[in-house]
Design a protein around this motif. Structure first.
Motif, short mmCIF file in Angstrom:
data_model
loop_
_atom_site.label_atom_id
_atom_site.label_comp_id
_atom_site.label_asym_id
_atom_site.label_seq_id
_atom_site.Cartn_x
_atom_site.Cartn_y
_atom_site.Cartn_z
N SER A 52 67.43 -97.97 -43.31
CA SER A 52 68.89 -98.76 -43.15
C SER A 52 69.81 -97.33 -42.96
O SER A 52 69.29 -96.46 -43.39
CB SER A 52 69.27 -99.37 -44.57
OG SER A 52 69.23 -98.34 -45.77
N GLY A 99 70.25 -100.46 -34.51
CA GLY A 99 70.66 -101.76 -34.62
C GLY A 99 71.42 -101.52 -35.91
O GLY A 99 71.66 -100.60 -36.40
N TRP A 100 72.33 -102.74 -36.20
CA TRP A 100 73.05 -102.92 -37.11
C TRP A 100 72.62 -103.27 -38.58
O TRP A 100 73.14 -103.11 -39.44
CB TRP A 100 74.43 -103.61 -36.89
CG TRP A 100 75.14 -103.36 -35.78
CD1 TRP A 100 75.35 -103.76 -34.66
CD2 TRP A 100 76.16 -101.95 -35.72
NE1 TRP A 100 76.19 -103.02 -33.92
CE2 TRP A 100 76.63 -101.90 -34.44
CE3 TRP A 100 76.29 -101.05 -36.84
CZ2 TRP A 100 77.42 -100.92 -34.15
CZ3 TRP A 100 77.27 -100.20 -36.38
CH2 TRP A 100 77.83 -99.96 -35.26
N VAL A 101 71.72 -104.01 -38.39
CA VAL A 101 70.81 -104.49 -39.61
C VAL A 101 69.48 -103.93 -39.74
O VAL A 101 68.65 -103.89 -38.66
CB VAL A 101 70.73 -106.00 -39.45
CG1 VAL A 101 70.11 -106.73 -40.85
CG2 VAL A 101 71.99 -106.69 -39.17
N THR A 103 65.88 -104.64 -40.21
CA THR A 103 65.05 -105.64 -40.18
C THR A 103 63.83 -104.90 -39.23
O THR A 103 63.80 -104.10 -38.68
CB THR A 103 65.61 -106.98 -39.60
OG1 THR A 103 65.72 -106.85 -38.12
CG2 THR A 103 66.95 -107.32 -40.03
N THR A 105 62.96 -107.28 -36.63
CA THR A 105 62.91 -108.27 -35.85
C THR A 105 63.55 -107.42 -34.49
O THR A 105 64.81 -107.16 -34.44
CB THR A 105 63.88 -109.20 -36.10
OG1 THR A 105 63.45 -109.93 -37.40
CG2 THR A 105 64.07 -110.34 -35.11
N ASP A 108 67.08 -107.95 -33.24
CA ASP A 108 68.41 -107.46 -33.96
C ASP A 108 68.53 -105.79 -33.70
O ASP A 108 69.59 -105.35 -34.14
CB ASP A 108 67.80 -107.39 -35.49
CG ASP A 108 67.89 -108.61 -36.00
OD1 ASP A 108 67.27 -108.86 -37.02
OD2 ASP A 108 68.60 -109.61 -35.56
N PHE A 109 67.99 -105.25 -32.67
CA PHE A 109 68.12 -104.12 -31.97
C PHE A 109 68.34 -104.01 -30.78
O PHE A 109 67.99 -104.58 -29.68
CB PHE A 109 66.89 -103.27 -32.32
CG PHE A 109 66.69 -102.76 -33.95
CD1 PHE A 109 66.00 -103.90 -34.51
CD2 PHE A 109 66.86 -101.81 -34.47
CE1 PHE A 109 65.55 -103.74 -35.74
CE2 PHE A 109 66.71 -101.63 -35.80
CZ PHE A 109 65.91 -102.39 -36.47
#
Length: 122
Positions: A52, A99-101, A103, A105, A108-109
């Protein structure tokens, strides 16, 4: 220009180690969650690990937990993936992404590097 560049891939014997690097240019990495993904021939891209942005919390796929370690060096604007006890099934092209989150996944990037090949074989 926003760019991510992976390096450090190569050929290694089973049980060996590699350290992948993901260097950013055009933006500051520590504002983003950074993920490592891999794609083996004939398979979908899968999440391996991510870190993160704000608090450096790390996540790992079950298949690599205990063997891989993700870390970031904000001074060098670089994220690393230390891979130990490598197995033939770890063979894939490895990508880093921003990405912003935090994860694992793919969707999400939004910013991706070009990938680096990791081959684990005797």
């Amino acid at each position: 220009q926003v760019q991510l560049v992976e390096s450090g891939g190569g050929l290694v014997q089973p049980g060996g180690s590699l350290r992948l690097s993901c260097a950013a240019s055009g933006f500051t990495l520590d504002y983003y969650a950074i993920g490592w993904f891999r794609q083996a021939p004939g398979k979908e891209r899968e999440g391996v690990s991510c870190i993160s942005s704000s608090d450096g919390i790390t996540y790992y796929a079950d298949s690599v937990k205990g063997r891989f370690t993700i870390s970031r060096d904000n001074a060098k604007n670089t994220v690393y993936l230390q891979m130990n006890s490598l197995k033939p099934e770890d063979t894939a092209v490895y990508y880093c992404a921003a990405g912003w989150v935090a994860t694992m996944t793919v969707a999400d990037f939004g910013s991706w590097g070009q990938g680096t090949q990791v081959t684990v074989s005797s």
